[in-house]
Structures are given as C-alpha cells and as structure tokens.
Write an enzyme that holds these catalytic residues in place. Structure first.
Site, PDB file in Angstrom:
ATOM      1  N   GLU A 289       0.889  -0.769  -0.205  1.00  0.00           N
ATOM      2  CA  GLU A 289      -0.740  -0.275   0.287  1.00  0.00           C
ATOM      3  C   GLU A 289       1.149   1.237  -0.076  1.00  0.00           C
ATOM      4  OE1 GLU A 289      -2.678  -0.422   2.984  1.00  0.00           O
ATOM      5  OE2 GLU A 289      -4.306  -2.533   2.240  1.00  0.00           O
ATOM      6  N   GLU A 524      -5.490  -8.032  -0.409  1.00  0.00           N
ATOM      7  CA  GLU A 524      -5.952  -8.120   0.482  1.00  0.00           C
ATOM      8  C   GLU A 524      -6.954  -7.476   0.323  1.00  0.00           C
ATOM      9  OE1 GLU A 524      -4.471  -5.386   3.443  1.00  0.00           O
ATOM     10  OE2 GLU A 524      -2.292  -5.619   3.225  1.00  0.00           O
TER      11      GLU A 524
END
Length: 769
Positions: A289, A524
């Site tokens: 991320e 995710e």
C-alpha cells in the site's frame, strides 16, 4: 489478558488439545495411493508458471490461488512482546527482535495444519523492513533469517507456497503504523518521541488512553507530517528535497538502496538453503500500500480533496508543518457525515508546543523554501504540484515516481532470485501505471502479477455491515459514474453484485494497463469481526459476519480471481483483536478456538469448496453456502433454479452408487450447500483437484454428491485428504466444456450458535443491480 505494561506472549491455551492436525492427518490416511503421487505434488514441488494471464502448475493445470495473509501480528516485535497498546519500551527501536513472528517455531505445526485443513495453500508472508534491519543501516538480523528459514521449511512440509510481503502501514510503528525501521525517521531529522505530541502522527502506543483510540484513526497518518514527509522523501526526495543528504547521498537513493538490499539479503539467504526459492517462496510484493505523501498536492494551505479518509484532527500540509515546528495550530476536526468524511468542527493540536524535529534540525520543507519559519508564512503553496526545477505538472505520481521504484526493486530482487514473481502492489483504489513490456520495460518483462487490495470501505471503516445498501466506490474512482450516489446498490443480493462489479473494474484495469498476460491477485480483502460493537463476542451469533464475508468471497469467485484474505493472526483475542491499532480482521481467534471451525469466525462462509487445480481453463465458479442457522431450518428454495437446458446427460455419483439421468444440476434440491465449476478441458487425462472442507455440511463424505457433465468426461474420482480428485478426459484435442457440481447435505455443526436468517442468496451472475 495482556495489559499495556510489561507484556509477555500468551500462547493459545487450547492448542495442546487442538484436533486440527490429527484431523488432517487422519484424512490423509484415507488416500489410496502413495504420498509421492499426491495430486497437488506438481503444485508443491515445481515452480509456478505464468502464461497468457493464467497461473499454471508443473503439469500445466490452472492454479486458482486461495491464500491468506500471515500475519497481522508480524507488524510488531516479538521480543519484547510489543503491540500497539504497549507503552513500556516502545521507543527502544534498535533493541527488538521479530523472531517468533508470525508464531513461535514450536507452534508452526498447529497453525500450518489448521490453515491447510481450511484449504489455504498460498501465503502472503509478512516480513517488515524493520524486522530485517532494525539495528541500523546495513545491520541485518541473522537470527531472524535463521528463524524465517525454519518456518518456511515447515511451511514446505505442508506444501504451502508463499510470497514475501514487505509490509508497511503509514510508514512505521513510530508514525502510528508498521514497516520501516525507526532510524529512517531519525535520518530525516525527526525526534521519535515528539511525533505524536506535535501532531505529526496519532499513535495508539502514546495515546492518553490506549483503549479509547478512535477506530481506524491510524490510517489518517498517511496525511500527517511524519508519514507524508517520509513517503515524499522515499519516492521523490531527489525531486522535492535535493538538499536532504545522508553521507553525501540523497535521502531517496539512500532509503531505497537500504530497502532493496534488505530483501536482496533475505533472498540470497533463502537461495543458499537450496530448497526454498520457487518451490516455497515464489516472489515478492513491491511494497504494501504505497502512498504519495505530499507528491502532487495542488495547494499546501488546503486540505486536499483527494485525501479519502478524514477523521479527527486533519491539518492541511502547511498546518502540519507549522505544528511540527512547535506552533499550536487550530485545524479541521473531521468525522463521517451522510455524504462521507468531512469537517464537523475545529480542534487544537500541539498545545505543548513541542517540535517534531530533533534538536538543531530545521523542518525539511522550510529548508526547501516551502514556508518561512521566521514569519510562519506559506511561500510556495503549489511546491509539490509540479517539478520544482522543470515546472512540469505531476499528473500521475505512480507513473513518475512509483513505477521507477518498481523497476529498480525488480532488478535488485531478480539479481538474487532470477525467477522471482514480482507482485505489483499499486496504491489502494488506484489503477497501476501502464507498462510497455515490449518496449521501454522489456528489460524486466515476465513473471509479474498485479496484486492490488480491495475492501468494502463502509464495512471496514464503520465496523458494521448492512444488507440494505452499498456504493461502488472503485467504479466511481475509476470514472464509471458521474456521481458517487449513482453507484448505489440496494439489498443483500444487490450488494453481492456490487462487490463483484467493483472487482471486475480492478481486473479490467490490470488488462488495460498491464496487458492480458498479467494475472490479478487481490492481495488483501476481508471484514472486521468486531462488527456492531462486538456483539457477536457476547451472543456467539456470527450471522452478519457470515453474510459479509460470503459477499466478499462470492465476488472473488465470480471474477475468477486469485486472492489472499486478510488475515490469520495467532495472537488474536476479543479484547485487543489483531493486537494492532484496534484492527480485528483475523479469521482465527484463540477466543473462538472451541467452536465448530477450530477458531475460524464465520467458518460457514470462509471454509468453503474451492477449485484449486483445474485441468483446463475455468470459466465459472459459484458457491451457495449454507445459511447461518441449524440445518433443520433450511428450505429448498434457497438453492438457485436452473439456467441451463435440461437435455444434457449428467452423471451423478456418490460414495455408494453411480446413476445417470436426464436432468440439470440446478433443479430443485434439498442440499445444504452447493459448489459449481465450469471449465474448458485441456487435452488428455489430467486430475482436477477441488478442496472440500472437513467441517460443516461437507464433513460427512457419504452425504456429498459429485455430478459431472458430460458423463464421459469423468474417468473417475477419489477423496485425497481434504481434496476431491476428479480425473478429466479432455480428449486428444481438448476443448470439452465440463460442468461439475458438488452438493452437501450434512449438518452445519452441532455447536453453531446463531439465529435464523431469512436472507435468500442468489448466484451473482443471475442478480440485476
């Protein structure tokens, strides 16, 4: 229960009596062939191949990766046992050890056995930069490498493959998250103990009351001074901070070089073991991320519209710089409103007037002329909107700064692991930048997988799930709707369709930006299990969690996506969740270890049949889970009606008899749940391997019916531990369309404690928005 002072690791008291491993081993004893002939041996013992957007095993079968992240707890040191609600010893960042993360080696059989029994054969294995290089630049934790080798070798025994995830959240533990070593902030000039008091971050570890931290407030640190500065320096220090040097080297080059080298050294150590690369560790995530920091911000004096999550104190970039330099500043106070996060008032930060910077250090951005610390005036509000030298406007930071980072990371890692698969992890809710594999990027082409993340934001941020409505946020971000409100979907089946649509945009973005030869794996996704103020922990009723998680998984299946669920946390407990920033997304909790699913929450939805290895090209996967209520309450109307002609021949097989009939798979059925797989068979005879749970309605193999169309495509089938192995004959040319349906009629579990649900679940492909 752990306290916030002087914590020690508390192992799962139930683990000594856990029947998971014996159950798995007992199932393996039922195999009618030697272990070396296992139908998953070609997956476990040979490298994965990528061809035309498909992932293949050593026999050329399609692999549908069904994985899980291991583990959320790996973000924090194990010795001393530190969590985000720990206060004592938090800032002693060089004298820590991650040996024992994700779990002590002596517990590996328990956890790997459980995950294998649940059907997760792929792991996104978290290894933070801090875990490797916490002692200082160039000082690697060799004891931790020894531990990783031992854990990965144990994973190999259970035939797991994994990718190494260089995990981070908002840069570092010391900026409210996880990832980078503390010394990286010190090199930039920050004083770690002053970051939270100055408003440069919000940290649960230093919060006045560690039990009262606002939910999900940690993620707002991406926009605060400390993390925003570090990401700007890491990706674009040479552009925006040319004066910031470490030993004569620009800080961007210095930080990236150490980041790359940490994982290169790890790869070299794994390579030296001789049996772990490719067969176990298949590759590496680029960086979990990534964030842009201040890059591309149009005006430093305003709170940017593109900051998606605004909660609590929300200073503009300039206000954060002022506060970080010791000023008391009044800033926007934000919360959720009817139309999303927004300003609800004002709040004062840094009333103690402490500086985020170390003694004698000037604010980096004042040093580069963004603002004047003498007058407190903003001098260059658009400093980060364009290249300060060329004046070029920065339209897409991922193309200008993230992509070069990816290229350099790939070259560095493949120097140690030439066949490594690189898992591209673009910023959340962003398309990846385009790559030209036959042109400028041909030097790194091959063996890439796009691995973006996706969460239903309403469920994640508000920690509640409603079957009333949701928004297609991804579609709106990607420009598929004129307004966010026009992306609304209503009703539970509308939500399921909406989730599937969001993931279809993500998959389409892979094809458009990276090419159709690149697979997509959702790195995710998941749900918080402390939904609705943790009421399930009191009642034991996980019905709402079942519906939420099934909607997520059904969206994955309908798009034929590979995935790694977030997450499996061995330390999870009801009081502190995943032991990190009040997150509670672990599928497993030791406080639920006595349930029917050996600690899995919402096990009826999560532990489900899965097409693992397919001897052909999958075209459809569909699963109707059992409703979360006692089996006696199940009605036949919850099985979908037919959408196929009733004239095809089908072969219906059970463990006791085989019959043929003129029928369709989707005729009225009293099955508790059903799984369907369609695929175009490859030439010759190969095994298709379907994971089938050893729990819930599927536990009684005598109640499982196996149906195949056309009948002559199936040469036979057998149970192989937790797998159903179907020998498929695709003929000399292949191309046969094969349809498989499994039906279960067993009970959902004697200890399932839930209230009846009236929610009728429909197949996603038959639902209209």
């Amino acid at each position: 229960m752990p306290s916030s002072m002087g914590e020690t690791y508390e192992p799962d008291a139930a683990k000594q009596s856990s029947p998971v491993k014996p159950l798995l081993r007992e199932a393996e004893k039922q195999q009618d062939h030697p272990p070396e002939a296992s139908p998953i041996a070609s997956y476990a013992d040979t490298p994965l191949e990528i061809h035309d957007g498909l992932i293949l095993d050593g026999l050329g079968r399609n692999v549908l990766l069904r994985g899980i992240n291991l583990s959320g707890a790996s973000k924090m040191p194990f010795k001393p046992y530190i969590t985000t609600h720990t206060t004592e010893g938090f800032f002693d960042h060089r004298n820590v050890s991650f040996v024992g993360r994700p779990f002590p080696l002596e517990d590996a059989d328990e956890h790997f056995g459980r995950l294998a029994a649940w059907g997760f054969m792929f792991l996104r294995f978290i290894v933070t930069w801090e875990a490797i290089e916490h002692k200082g630049p160039g000082e690697y934790d060799e004891e931790y490498f020894d531990y990783l080798v031992a854990v990965l070798r144990k994973a190999k025994e259970y035939r797991f493959k994994c990718l190494i995830d260089p995990h981070q959240d908002v840069w570092s533990r010391f900026t409210g998250g996880s990832g980078a070593p503390g010394w990286t902030l010190e090199l930039a000039g920050f004083e770690l103990e002053n970051l939270a008091p100055s408003g440069a971050c919000i940290s649960q570890n230093t919060y006045p009351d560690v039990t009262a931290v606002p939910r999900m407030i940690w993620s707002t640190n991406y926009n605060k001074l400390a993390a925003a500065t570090m990401f700007t320096l890491f990706f674009a220090g040479k552009t925006f901070a040319p004066k910031c040097l470490v030993d004569g080297e620009n800080i961007q080059t210095y930080l990236q070089r150490h980041y790359f080298q940490s994982y290169v050294v790890l790869a070299e150590r794994l390579k030296s073991e001789g049996d772990l690369l490719d067969n176990v560790v298949v590759g590496y995530d680029t960086l979990n991320e990534p964030a842009c920091g201040y890059i591309g911000i149009a005006h430093c004096g305003k709170v940017p519209r593109e900051w998606e999550l605004k909660l609590g104190p929300t200073p503009s970039p300039f206000e954060g710089m002022l506060a970080g330099n010791g000023a008391t500043v009044t800033v926007a106070d934000c919360d959720f409103k009817w139309n999303g996060p927004g300003k609800v008032g004002s709040v004062t930060i840094n009333e103690s007037k402490v500086r985020a910077w170390r003694e004698g250090k000037t604010c980096i951005w004042a040093d580069h002329g963004v603002w004047d610390p003498e007058t407190g005036k903003l001098l260059r509000p658009d400093y980060f909107a364009r290249d300060p030298v060329s004046g070029d406007i920065i339209d897409d930071w991922t193309l200008t700064f993230w992509k070069p980072f990816v290229r350099d990371f790939t070259k560095a890692l493949r120097g140690a692991h030439p066949s490594a698969i690189i898992f591209l992890d673009p910023p959340v809710n962003h398309r990846p930048p385009p790559f030209d594999w036959e042109g400028a990027d041909s030097d790194i082409a091959g063996r890439f997988i796009n691995a973006p993340h996706w969460y239903d934001g309403m469920t994640l941020i508000k920690k509640s799930f409603t079957s009333f409505f949701t928004l297609d946020y991804v579609g709106w971000k990607f420009g598929m709707y004129k307004t966010l409100l026009s992306s609304l979907s209503f009703g539970y089946n509308g939500i399921r369709k909406n989730f599937a649509l969001q993931l279809s945009w993500i998959k389409k973005a892979t094809t458009e930006r990276l090419g159709d030869q690149i697979p997509t794996l959702i790195g995710e996704f998941g749900i918080p299990f402390d939904l609705n103020n943790r009421v399930a922990y009191i009642t034991g009723d996980y019905k709402n969690h079942h519906l939420a998680l099934d909607a997520n998984l059904a969206a994955m299946e309908s798009n034929l996506l590979h995935f790694t669920l977030w997450n499996y946390c061995p330390d999870n407990c009801h009081q502190w969740g995943d032991q990190w920033n009040d997150e509670d997304l672990s599928l497993y909790s030791k406080d639920d270890a006595g349930n029917d699913w050996e600690g899995a929450r919402a096990g009826l939805a999560a532990i489900r049949p899965h097409a693992f290895l397919v001897s052909g090209t999958p075209t459809r996967v569909s699963y109707i889970p059992p409703p979360p209520r006692p089996a006696a309450s199940i009605v036949a109307s919850q099985t979908p009606s037919s959408s196929r002609p009733a004239t095809r021949q089908s072969s219906v097989k059970s463990t006791t008899r085989t019959v043929s009939r003129q029928s369709t798979f989707r005729s009225a059925s009293t099955a508790t749940s059903a799984f369907e797989l369609d695929f175009v068979a490859q030439p010759s005879k190969k095994d298709t391997v379907i994971y089938v749970p050893l729990r819930g309605p599927w536990a009684d193999r005598g109640c499982v019916r196996v149906m195949v169309e056309p009948a002559d495509a199936a040469n036979g089938w057998r149970w192989d531990g937790v797998h159903l192995v179907l020998e498929v004959d695709g003929g000399e040319q292949g191309g046969v369309e094969v349809h498989v349906r499994l039906e279960a009629g067993g009970n959902v579990g004697s200890n399932t404690k839930v209230e009846p649900s009236n929610t009728k679940v429909e197949p996603i492909e038959e639902v209209s928005r």
